[in-house]
Design a protein around this motif. Sequence first.
Motif, PDB file in Angstrom:
ATOM      1  N   LEU A  95      47.364  19.453 -35.056  1.00  0.00           N
ATOM      2  CA  LEU A  95      47.772  20.873 -34.058  1.00  0.00           C
ATOM      3  C   LEU A  95      47.336  21.918 -34.193  1.00  0.00           C
ATOM      4  CD1 LEU A  95      49.448  21.356 -31.617  1.00  0.00           C
ATOM      5  CD2 LEU A  95      51.567  21.512 -32.925  1.00  0.00           C
ATOM      6  N   ASP A  96      47.770  22.449 -35.422  1.00  0.00           N
ATOM      7  CA  ASP A  96      46.883  23.676 -36.142  1.00  0.00           C
ATOM      8  C   ASP A  96      45.637  23.932 -35.918  1.00  0.00           C
ATOM      9  OD1 ASP A  96      48.175  26.350 -37.352  1.00  0.00           O
ATOM     10  OD2 ASP A  96      46.815  25.840 -38.999  1.00  0.00           O
ATOM     11  N   LEU A  97      44.589  23.109 -36.251  1.00  0.00           N
ATOM     12  CA  LEU A  97      43.411  22.903 -36.244  1.00  0.00           C
ATOM     13  C   LEU A  97      42.787  23.059 -34.515  1.00  0.00           C
ATOM     14  CD1 LEU A  97      42.120  20.385 -38.803  1.00  0.00           C
ATOM     15  CD2 LEU A  97      41.801  23.001 -39.000  1.00  0.00           C
ATOM     16  N   ILE A  98      43.500  22.271 -33.711  1.00  0.00           N
ATOM     17  CA  ILE A  98      43.003  22.441 -32.294  1.00  0.00           C
ATOM     18  C   ILE A  98      43.436  23.957 -31.722  1.00  0.00           C
ATOM     19  CG2 ILE A  98      43.715  21.625 -30.011  1.00  0.00           C
ATOM     20  CD1 ILE A  98      44.455  18.836 -31.270  1.00  0.00           C
ATOM     21  N   ILE A  99      44.425  24.464 -32.252  1.00  0.00           N
ATOM     22  CA  ILE A  99      44.583  25.767 -31.622  1.00  0.00           C
ATOM     23  C   ILE A  99      43.850  26.769 -32.240  1.00  0.00           C
ATOM     24  CG2 ILE A  99      46.655  27.507 -31.409  1.00  0.00           C
ATOM     25  CD1 ILE A  99      48.421  25.295 -31.265  1.00  0.00           C
ATOM     26  N   ASP A 100      43.497  26.684 -33.643  1.00  0.00           N
ATOM     27  CA  ASP A 100      42.754  27.414 -34.343  1.00  0.00           C
ATOM     28  C   ASP A 100      41.394  27.535 -33.917  1.00  0.00           C
ATOM     29  OD1 ASP A 100      44.981  28.152 -35.910  1.00  0.00           O
ATOM     30  OD2 ASP A 100      44.247  27.305 -37.924  1.00  0.00           O
ATOM     31  N   TYR A 101      40.859  26.373 -33.454  1.00  0.00           N
ATOM     32  CA  TYR A 101      39.389  26.392 -32.966  1.00  0.00           C
ATOM     33  C   TYR A 101      39.362  27.100 -31.749  1.00  0.00           C
ATOM     34  CZ  TYR A 101      34.826  25.058 -31.723  1.00  0.00           C
ATOM     35  OH  TYR A 101      33.550  24.888 -31.498  1.00  0.00           O
ATOM     36  N   LEU A 102      40.496  27.300 -30.834  1.00  0.00           N
ATOM     37  CA  LEU A 102      40.349  27.939 -29.532  1.00  0.00           C
ATOM     38  C   LEU A 102      40.490  29.468 -29.852  1.00  0.00           C
ATOM     39  CD1 LEU A 102      42.679  25.826 -27.404  1.00  0.00           C
ATOM     40  CD2 LEU A 102      40.452  26.021 -27.114  1.00  0.00           C
ATOM     41  N   THR A 103      41.385  30.006 -30.793  1.00  0.00           N
ATOM     42  CA  THR A 103      41.850  31.298 -31.064  1.00  0.00           C
ATOM     43  C   THR A 103      40.947  31.930 -31.907  1.00  0.00           C
ATOM     44  OG1 THR A 103      43.561  30.598 -32.564  1.00  0.00           O
ATOM     45  CG2 THR A 103      44.115  30.915 -30.220  1.00  0.00           C
ATOM     46  N   TYR A 104      40.568  31.069 -32.962  1.00  0.00           N
ATOM     47  CA  TYR A 104      39.618  31.692 -33.886  1.00  0.00           C
ATOM     48  C   TYR A 104      38.225  31.557 -33.610  1.00  0.00           C
ATOM     49  CZ  TYR A 104      43.242  31.715 -37.693  1.00  0.00           C
ATOM     50  OH  TYR A 104      44.165  32.150 -38.156  1.00  0.00           O
ATOM     51  N   VAL A 105      37.461  30.708 -32.798  1.00  0.00           N
ATOM     52  CA  VAL A 105      35.968  30.267 -32.434  1.00  0.00           C
ATOM     53  C   VAL A 105      35.962  30.653 -31.014  1.00  0.00           C
ATOM     54  CG1 VAL A 105      34.314  29.005 -32.743  1.00  0.00           C
ATOM     55  CG2 VAL A 105      36.167  29.011 -34.335  1.00  0.00           C
ATOM     56  N   PHE A 106      36.375  29.959 -30.159  1.00  0.00           N
ATOM     57  CA  PHE A 106      35.842  29.645 -28.706  1.00  0.00           C
ATOM     58  C   PHE A 106      36.072  30.785 -27.928  1.00  0.00           C
ATOM     59  CE2 PHE A 106      35.235  27.551 -24.628  1.00  0.00           C
ATOM     60  CZ  PHE A 106      34.278  26.827 -24.988  1.00  0.00           C
ATOM     61  N   ILE A 107      37.237  31.411 -28.072  1.00  0.00           N
ATOM     62  CA  ILE A 107      37.651  32.603 -27.264  1.00  0.00           C
ATOM     63  C   ILE A 107      36.979  33.969 -27.678  1.00  0.00           C
ATOM     64  CG2 ILE A 107      39.369  34.061 -26.350  1.00  0.00           C
ATOM     65  CD1 ILE A 107      41.179  31.644 -26.143  1.00  0.00           C
ATOM     66  N   PRO A 108      36.890  34.117 -29.297  1.00  0.00           N
ATOM     67  CA  PRO A 108      36.354  35.007 -29.626  1.00  0.00           C
ATOM     68  C   PRO A 108      34.711  35.128 -29.543  1.00  0.00           C
ATOM     69  CG  PRO A 108      38.050  34.473 -31.106  1.00  0.00           C
ATOM     70  CD  PRO A 108      37.834  33.354 -30.026  1.00  0.00           C
ATOM     71  N   VAL A 109      34.136  34.258 -29.612  1.00  0.00           N
ATOM     72  CA  VAL A 109      32.974  34.097 -29.345  1.00  0.00           C
ATOM     73  C   VAL A 109      32.344  34.333 -27.905  1.00  0.00           C
ATOM     74  CG1 VAL A 109      30.717  32.413 -29.327  1.00  0.00           C
ATOM     75  CG2 VAL A 109      32.467  32.411 -31.492  1.00  0.00           C
TER      76      VAL A 109
END
Length: 236
Positions: free
Chosen positions: A71-85
């Motif tokens: 669950l943490d990794l799914i959310i982290d990919y969105l908030t750490y990677v996808f949206i910032p990029v």
Amino acid sequence: MWPRTRALSVHLLTATGAVFAMLSLLAAVEGAWSAMFLWLLMALIVDGVDGPLARRWDVTLHAARFDGVLLDLIIDYLTYVFIPVYALYASGLVPGWAGWGILIVVPFASALYFCDTRMKTADASFEGFPGCWNMVALTVFILQPNPWLTLIAAILLSVAMFLPIRFVHPTRTRQWRPVTLSVTTVWMILALTAAWGEFGLGQVLGWSFAACTLYLLCAGAVQQALGGIAGREGRR
């Protein structure tokens, strides 16, 4: 019943990060970059709190139905990677071919890194750059470097994801923990201030923010180097 309810509440807390991710994405689509980063920072706060609570309340024992790590990794990919990029490109701070380079390289490398089973070291540090592109993006919004310099930094950090270079975990790495927690706290305060104030920190606070970011990026490698030197001296 209470231990199970308490453990389930941690999963519910973690899942709020998905809501913050959606709110951040909506703000990004509308070009409301300050609001976007405020929602991302809220998700980052949740990410910093839920882990210690999960370990303290034995979530894997009392709420094993839900995989908190996944669950943490799914959310982290969105908030750490996808949206910032997306924000780096859509904001115009990294346009053209430099922007396309980041759009291709960073999500690709990060997708591989987030499923790397060896991303953590024995002392709970990260093995390789931990994909904190939210921190990188915020730094770019504040300092606004040349787009090609941003692309070069993104490529180097993407490569660093898979190198045996240590990066500190802000709360779990024991070595230098008081310093790291202090720097992380200052970074978070400055980040919230920057996002609230349309990224206008001013020269002193701007460079203070850059210094905190540099510490969080380099502290693990310095610890690793000092540990290697100490080990070689001990064998003499």
